[in-house]
Design a protein around this motif. Structure first.
Motif, mmCIF file in Angstrom:
data_model
loop_
_atom_site.group_PDB
_atom_site.id
_atom_site.type_symbol
_atom_site.label_atom_id
_atom_site.label_comp_id
_atom_site.label_asym_id
_atom_site.label_seq_id
_atom_site.Cartn_x
_atom_site.Cartn_y
_atom_site.Cartn_z
ATOM 1 N N GLN A 148 65.454 55.419 47.851
ATOM 2 C CA GLN A 148 64.005 55.407 47.614
ATOM 3 C C GLN A 148 63.238 55.294 48.926
ATOM 4 N N ILE A 152 60.705 58.409 49.647
ATOM 5 C CA ILE A 152 59.276 58.096 49.665
ATOM 6 C C ILE A 152 58.718 58.283 51.071
ATOM 7 N N SER A 155 58.406 62.010 51.704
ATOM 8 C CA SER A 155 57.318 62.613 50.928
ATOM 9 C C SER A 155 55.957 62.324 51.549
ATOM 10 N N GLU A 173 59.395 48.247 44.810
ATOM 11 C CA GLU A 173 58.641 49.360 45.389
ATOM 12 C C GLU A 173 57.789 48.912 46.571
ATOM 13 N N THR A 177 58.398 50.543 50.185
ATOM 14 C CA THR A 177 57.324 51.225 50.906
ATOM 15 C C THR A 177 57.165 50.654 52.311
ATOM 16 N N VAL A 213 49.845 53.847 47.628
ATOM 17 C CA VAL A 213 50.941 53.631 46.672
ATOM 18 C C VAL A 213 50.491 52.494 45.768
ATOM 19 N N ILE A 235 50.395 57.923 45.174
ATOM 20 C CA ILE A 235 51.701 57.802 44.516
ATOM 21 C C ILE A 235 51.616 56.671 43.494
ATOM 22 N N VAL A 237 53.202 54.159 40.833
ATOM 23 C CA VAL A 237 54.456 53.518 40.432
ATOM 24 C C VAL A 237 54.334 53.233 38.938
ATOM 25 N N THR A 262 54.213 60.746 41.181
ATOM 26 C CA THR A 262 54.717 59.441 40.759
ATOM 27 C C THR A 262 55.965 59.105 41.558
ATOM 28 N N TRP A 263 56.180 57.833 41.734
ATOM 29 C CA TRP A 263 57.342 57.330 42.485
ATOM 30 C C TRP A 263 58.628 57.851 41.838
ATOM 31 N N GLN A 264 58.695 57.739 40.527
ATOM 32 C CA GLN A 264 59.919 58.099 39.819
ATOM 33 C C GLN A 264 60.234 59.586 39.971
#
Length: 566
Positions: A148, A152, A155, A173, A177, A213, A235, A237, A262-264
């Motif tokens: 992740q 992230i 991205s 998260e 981040t 985020v 983004i 979550v 979205t994060w997912q």
């Protein structure tokens, strides 16, 4: 002569035995029991009294209008303050001094696990948990978090992001981040959670964020894009209950080219093999900063050197036996946007302790509810939370019999200098004590901080003593400032003393990454017998190397800090 002496002795013994009754038996039995109790319960103090009599070291000279400079006994004058984690790269001699390190080194230690004295991996790794309610606890695989962080970070960077505002409760998260920003040369901006939309927009303007985020639905998207046109990327979550909705759609009429994802989806849409390896570290690229907001909403820019120095200070300012270990489970009950709680969390992660994250953590959560589902050994929380725990415990444990037990336990703390043991007299009251954690409480240490710029509750030494007895945990009480990463000063973990004349506890000695001194201000001036005035902090953990903390304080005779109300 001898015969007369024996005759008198015989008369005395006969007189005593002749008047012996049940009351005499009870008195003698009580004396014998008291003597046996003192022999069996006596223990050496947890710390030598001389270590508590002088807890800081003063410089031999001082400047005019200033006090001497005070340092931790573990960082004496003539030696550099603790500025880093002593990170050694493969191939470095174990006798050489390591690098100070940065946030990337913290996460790399989490992934590799604990190292032995020779720098070899032992295989001991901490775990990271998310607490959902009182029953559900999710364990996160470190490899998944590692992925992740990479995806992230990639991205955000590919979409032109540079300044990343994190608007999340305590969560995996949020940590991911933060580390993604460190690995991909992005500036992390920690925005306090659960604020009105106008306040959020104001903080984003001040910090010049271009990426956000945020927890899904935590603010109205349309209002955000209209009021903050500088936003380039958002983004969300998404929690389990909202995954069925389409959060990528940009509502009509909002205007502005905002990339919404979205994060997912970012994580799930990538190939399974993507993002498994952390990027190669380029030491020639300047480190990015971490921005946060003080209790009064002032923007503070922390360099990674500040944060790492504060983390190192927390690791080295407590005795070896009380430091974080892989056997610990750390639970931050305060928000991670609070730099003190964040630094302690980084210290736990670097020590390969397990970390549990709960979204209810914040200003004044219910401590009993926040610790349900796990059995933490170390927590960090605020004075307000513990003040509530104390008042509730006192109301439950107000019986005359318990007050006698409490007196003996207080005596063990203050006079003997050791934490009281559980006895047959105290066990009947265990069910009335605060239930901090699931099952049998394993809590051993509680970190608390008084925050400058915040009207926080002030705890007295007697309050801290009572909390040690009610919770069975040692307490570290710290002074925290937005201008210092970590703590400015903090009490010794073995300092159980109580001064009944003080309405608020002292705040201990400086940590190993900070030194402090006083400048004369008004009636508060330094003399030959007293060091007092406006408090200044200096060191690698201080923003700008030196800062005026804006409060009045003085050094007590034992070289612990006492401050005026702020």
């Amino acid at each position: 002569m001898f015969d007369n002496l024996m005759l008198k002795l015989d008369e005395v013994v006969t007189g005593i035995l002749g008047e012996w009754d049940i009351l005499t038996t009870l008195i003698l039995g009580s004396i014998i029991c008291f003597f046996i109790y003192n022999v069996l319960s006596s223990r050496d103090p947890d710390a030598h009294p001389m270590l508590l009599a002088r807890q800081a070291q003063a410089s031999p000279v001082r400047q005019e209008g200033e006090s001497a400079v005070f340092r931790s006994q573990s960082a004496p004058h003539g030696m550099p303050l603790n500025s880093g984690l002593n990170v050694k790269d493969p191939g470095d001699s174990k006798w050489s001094r390591g690098r100070d390190g940065d946030l990337r080194d913290v996460w790399r230690r989490v992934v590799t696990g604990k190292l032995d004295k020779d720098g070899k991996e032992t295989g001991e790794k901490g775990k990271i948990f998310t607490i959902l309610g009182s029953e559900k606890v999710i364990e996160h695989e470190l490899a998944d978090i590692n992925r992740q962080i990479n995806l992230i970070g990639q991205s955000i960077k590919q979409n032109g992001g540079k300044n990343v505002a994190v608007y999340l409760p305590n969560s995996v998260e949020l940590l991911a981040t933060l580390f993604a920003c460190a690995f991909y040369d992005l500036t992390a901006i920690l925005v306090p959670y659960d604020l009105p939309i106008k306040k959020i927009i104001s903080l984003l303007h001040e910090s010049k964020a271009d990426t956000v985020v945020a927890a899904v639905g935590s603010f109205p998207f349309g209002v955000m894009t209209k009021s903050y046109p500088a936003l380039k990327q958002l983004i969300w979550v998404v929690d389990e209950g909202s995954k069925h909705m389409d959060w990528n759609e940009v509502p009509k009429g909002t205007g502005g080219p905002v990339n919404v994802s979205t994060w997912q989806e970012i994580v799930q849409d990538a190939a399974p093999s993507a993002g498994t390896d952390l990027p190669v570290i380029n030491r020639n690229v300047p480190l990015t900063k971490v921005l946060a907001f003080s209790p009064s909403s002032k923007l503070v820019e922390y360099s990674q050197a500040n944060i790492i120095a504060g983390t190192a200070g927390q690791l080295s300012s407590v005795p070896t036996s009380q430091r974080f270990t892989p056997a610990d489970l750390f639970l931050p009950v305060d928000s991670l946007t609070n730099i003190y709680a964040l630094v302690l969390t980084l210290a736990a992660l670097y020590s390969n302790s397990s970390v549990a994250l709960n979204s209810v953590a914040g200003k004044s959560p219910d401590l009993v509810l926040a610790t349900k589902g796990v059995a933490p050994t170390v927590i960090v929380t605020s004075p307000e939370v513990l003040s509530k725990v104390l008042s509730e415990a006192k109301a439950r444990m107000a019986s005359p019999i318990y007050k006698i037990v409490h007196w003996f336990q207080t005596r063990a703390l203050i006079e003997d200098g050791s934490m009281p043991n559980s006895t047959i007299f105290s066990r009947p009251f265990d069910s009335l004590r605060p239930k901090l954690g699931s099952g049998i409480s394993k809590l051993r240490t509680i970190y608390i901080s008084e925050q400058i710029e915040e009207q926080s509750t002030h705890l007295s030494a007697q309050n801290l003593s009572d909390l040690r007895i009610y919770t069975g945990a040692r307490i570290i009480y710290a002074l925290a400032s937005p201008l210092v990463a970590g703590a400015v000063t903090q009490t010794s973990v073995f300092d159980y003393r109580v001064d009944q004349m003080e309405k608020r506890s002292h705040l201990g000695a400086p940590t190993t990454c900070v030194e402090l001194f006083f400048k004369d201000k008004g009636q508060y001036t330094t003399t030959e017998i007293a060091s007092q005035g406006e408090i200044y902090a200096r060191g690698p953990a201080v923003v700008g190397e030196e800062a005026d903390l804006g409060i009045i304080g003085k050094m007590k005779e034992d070289f612990t800090l006492s401050v005026q109300p702020f």
